[in-house]
Scaffold this motif. Structure first.
Motif, PDB file in Angstrom:
ATOM      1  N   LEU A 281       0.812  -1.214   0.000  1.00  0.00           N
ATOM      2  CA  LEU A 281       0.000   0.000   0.000  1.00  0.00           C
ATOM      3  C   LEU A 281       0.843   1.261   0.000  1.00  0.00           C
ATOM      4  CD1 LEU A 281      -2.096  -2.196   0.761  1.00  0.00           C
ATOM      5  CD2 LEU A 281      -3.162  -0.517   2.277  1.00  0.00           C
ATOM      6  N   GLU A 282       2.014   1.201   0.638  1.00  0.00           N
ATOM      7  CA  GLU A 282       2.864   2.387   0.718  1.00  0.00           C
ATOM      8  C   GLU A 282       3.580   2.676  -0.598  1.00  0.00           C
ATOM      9  OE1 GLU A 282       2.677   4.417   3.287  1.00  0.00           O
ATOM     10  OE2 GLU A 282       1.150   2.976   3.950  1.00  0.00           O
ATOM     11  N   ALA A 283       3.488   1.744  -1.551  1.00  0.00           N
ATOM     12  CA  ALA A 283       4.128   1.947  -2.849  1.00  0.00           C
ATOM     13  C   ALA A 283       3.211   2.658  -3.838  1.00  0.00           C
ATOM     14  CB  ALA A 283       4.572   0.608  -3.438  1.00  0.00           C
ATOM     15  N   PHE A 284       2.042   3.106  -3.363  1.00  0.00           N
ATOM     16  CA  PHE A 284       1.090   3.818  -4.219  1.00  0.00           C
ATOM     17  C   PHE A 284       0.705   5.134  -3.549  1.00  0.00           C
ATOM     18  CE2 PHE A 284       0.752  -0.497  -5.638  1.00  0.00           C
ATOM     19  CZ  PHE A 284       0.469  -0.407  -7.002  1.00  0.00           C
ATOM     20  N   GLU A 285       0.668   6.201  -4.353  1.00  0.00           N
ATOM     21  CA  GLU A 285       0.227   7.492  -3.828  1.00  0.00           C
ATOM     22  C   GLU A 285      -1.163   7.822  -4.350  1.00  0.00           C
ATOM     23  OE1 GLU A 285       2.599  10.843  -4.932  1.00  0.00           O
ATOM     24  OE2 GLU A 285       2.730  10.265  -7.050  1.00  0.00           O
ATOM     25  N   HIS A 286      -1.902   8.532  -3.520  1.00  0.00           N
ATOM     26  CA  HIS A 286      -3.252   8.980  -3.844  1.00  0.00           C
ATOM     27  C   HIS A 286      -3.190  10.164  -4.808  1.00  0.00           C
ATOM     28  CE1 HIS A 286      -7.317  10.568  -3.223  1.00  0.00           C
ATOM     29  NE2 HIS A 286      -6.793  11.712  -2.825  1.00  0.00           N
ATOM     30  N   VAL A 287      -4.016  10.090  -5.855  1.00  0.00           N
ATOM     31  CA  VAL A 287      -4.115  11.171  -6.842  1.00  0.00           C
ATOM     32  C   VAL A 287      -5.596  11.467  -7.053  1.00  0.00           C
ATOM     33  CG1 VAL A 287      -3.650  11.864  -9.229  1.00  0.00           C
ATOM     34  CG2 VAL A 287      -2.008  10.412  -8.005  1.00  0.00           C
ATOM     35  N   ALA A 288      -5.979  12.738  -6.965  1.00  0.00           N
ATOM     36  CA  ALA A 288      -7.352  13.134  -7.279  1.00  0.00           C
ATOM     37  C   ALA A 288      -7.319  14.482  -7.980  1.00  0.00           C
ATOM     38  CB  ALA A 288      -8.199  13.218  -6.009  1.00  0.00           C
ATOM     39  N   PHE A 289      -8.033  14.580  -9.098  1.00  0.00           N
ATOM     40  CA  PHE A 289      -8.024  15.826  -9.862  1.00  0.00           C
ATOM     41  C   PHE A 289      -9.355  15.997 -10.580  1.00  0.00           C
ATOM     42  CE2 PHE A 289      -6.582  12.480 -12.656  1.00  0.00           C
ATOM     43  CZ  PHE A 289      -7.203  12.741 -13.867  1.00  0.00           C
TER      44      PHE A 289
ATOM     45  N   MET B  38     -10.252   9.751  -9.143  1.00  0.00           N
ATOM     46  CA  MET B  38      -9.328   9.290  -8.111  1.00  0.00           C
ATOM     47  C   MET B  38      -8.522   8.135  -8.684  1.00  0.00           C
ATOM     48  SD  MET B  38     -10.648   9.686  -4.222  1.00  0.00           S
ATOM     49  CE  MET B  38     -11.259   8.027  -4.082  1.00  0.00           C
ATOM     50  N   ARG B  39      -7.225   8.208  -8.436  1.00  0.00           N
ATOM     51  CA  ARG B  39      -6.330   7.164  -8.924  1.00  0.00           C
ATOM     52  C   ARG B  39      -5.312   6.808  -7.846  1.00  0.00           C
ATOM     53  NH1 ARG B  39      -4.754   9.279 -15.081  1.00  0.00           N
ATOM     54  NH2 ARG B  39      -6.898   9.576 -15.833  1.00  0.00           N
ATOM     55  N   LEU B  40      -4.662   5.684  -8.042  1.00  0.00           N
ATOM     56  CA  LEU B  40      -3.501   5.283  -7.255  1.00  0.00           C
ATOM     57  C   LEU B  40      -2.319   5.186  -8.199  1.00  0.00           C
ATOM     58  CD1 LEU B  40      -5.212   2.586  -5.033  1.00  0.00           C
ATOM     59  CD2 LEU B  40      -4.243   4.740  -4.217  1.00  0.00           C
TER      60      LEU B  40
ATOM     61  N   GLU C 299       2.784   4.449 -13.100  1.00  0.00           N
ATOM     62  CA  GLU C 299       1.555   3.974 -13.733  1.00  0.00           C
ATOM     63  C   GLU C 299       0.389   4.138 -12.770  1.00  0.00           C
ATOM     64  OE1 GLU C 299      -0.382   0.027 -15.944  1.00  0.00           O
ATOM     65  OE2 GLU C 299       1.689  -0.043 -15.192  1.00  0.00           O
ATOM     66  N   GLU C 300      -0.790   4.452 -13.313  1.00  0.00           N
ATOM     67  CA  GLU C 300      -1.931   4.760 -12.467  1.00  0.00           C
ATOM     68  C   GLU C 300      -3.066   3.743 -12.615  1.00  0.00           C
ATOM     69  OE1 GLU C 300      -1.307   9.601 -12.177  1.00  0.00           O
ATOM     70  OE2 GLU C 300      -2.821   8.795 -13.545  1.00  0.00           O
ATOM     71  N   LEU C 301      -3.740   3.514 -11.513  1.00  0.00           N
ATOM     72  CA  LEU C 301      -4.921   2.660 -11.434  1.00  0.00           C
ATOM     73  C   LEU C 301      -6.091   3.546 -11.034  1.00  0.00           C
ATOM     74  CD1 LEU C 301      -6.559  -0.026 -10.915  1.00  0.00           C
ATOM     75  CD2 LEU C 301      -5.503  -0.068  -8.643  1.00  0.00           C
TER      76      LEU C 301
END
Length: 327
Positions: free
Chosen positions: A238-246, A256-258, A281-283
């Motif tokens: 989980l710590e290898a992904f950052e929260h992205v929201a735009f 919202m992406r990871l 890369e984003e999910l």
């Protein structure tokens, strides 16, 4: 499966063979652009985190929708004559109490029908409600409201289906209209839909609501990976992904992406799959469409619904619509 206690019935339509996480993960993680639908946020921890999100200063939708209901619940009951309230994605009823109170005060309250994926939440809520509203009948459905609307019993009085919280915005446009058409088919001429929609506004306000300073939304977003780890024996870090929201200004929705912070291979053992992520890369985990009155009117019309009322707060942040089927 059906169980009864006092004035409570709970029907379960969510058998183990119907759970969709494995199918959605297999489909979503093997696409060129990875994506998993937001309904998989809501395990116990995800529900707890979302409840915390609704209380954050940046997150206006919940308190704004509540303020509209505080001002308009009696008018909604008077307009619809509602004796039965169906609530999709009910969770723990909080805002709904305002509608139930107004129905009780108007002398119309007969039956409440919550729809949720958690039988525990439904049962606890039902027992609270039959104590709060003596004589009310509660018919709960444990299921996926996209697939199991037929589990609802026949209407006995004027019925309102409530879909609150702006959750309709999680559907892409085509799916949204298909879902609304299904709701329209479930309504009789004397019934109505009560729909909560978040409205287009200053992008800074929208983006702040999904990027709170306390990091609660980031934890909520990453929790989807914890769900996959637990249910499908995966090894997401989980710590290898950052929260992205735009805010996508062209589509008028929040995404919202990871985002992967390094290249990695994730093993999803119950699917016998190794999933590769490139650096950054984003999910995608959610879209949340924001509405203008024109977009909402077009969606309702395409679904065979006509608006009877469009109710907003003084700042036009959020709206509640009362819509009826066109016959």
């Amino acid at each position: 499966m059906k169980t009864a206690f006092k004035d409570i019935q709970i029907v379960s339509r969510l058998g183990a063979d119907e759970r969709t996480l494995a199918f959605d993960v297999l489909d979503g993680l093997t696409r060129p652009f990875k994506e998993i639908p937001p309904k998989h946020f809501y395990d116990t921890e995800g529900s707890r985190l979302f409840e915390a999100i609704t209380k954050l200063p940046e997150y206006y939708p919940t308190r704004t929708e509540r303020s509209i209901l505080e001002a308009e619940a009696a008018n909604i009951v008077d307009m619809t004559g509602m004796a039965e309230l169906v609530e999709l994605g009910s969770g723990v009823p909080t805002k709904t109490l305002l509608l139930l109170d107004a129905m009780r005060d108007a002398g119309t309250l007969d039956r409440y029908m919550p729809f949720d994926v958690s039988e525990v939440v439904l049962r606890e809520s039902a027992e609270m409600l039959v104590e709060r509203y003596p004589g009310v009948r509660v018919f709960g459905v444990v299921g996926d409201f996209e697939r199991h609307l037929d589990a609802l019993p026949p209407a006995e009085g004027p019925r309102v289906i409530a879909f609150l919280g702006g959750t309709i915005g999680n559907f892409p446009p085509g799916s949204r209209r298909r879902f609304l058409r299904g709701l329209a088919r479930a309504l009789r001429p004397q019934d109505a839909l009560l729909l909560g929609t978040d409205l287009v506004k200053d992008p800074a306000v929208l983006e702040a609501a999904y990027n709170d300073s306390a990091g609660v939304t980031a934890a909520f977003n990453r929790n989807m990976l914890a769900v996959i780890n637990r249910e499908l024996d995966a090894d997401f870090d989980l710590e290898a992904f950052e929260h992205v929201a735009f805010y996508d200004r062209e589509q008028e929705w929040i995404e919202m992406r990871l985002r992967a912070l390094r290249p990695m291979v994730v093993n999803v053992r119950k699917l016998d799959r190794a999933v590769h992520f490139a650096n950054r890369e984003e999910l995608r985990t959610e879209i949340s469409c924001k509405f203008t009155p024109r977009r909402l009117e077009a969606d309702l019309a395409a679904a065979g619904l006509r608006s009877r009322a469009f109710l907003t707060d003084p700042e036009d942040l959020f709206a509640l619509s009362v819509a009826a089927p066109v016959r």
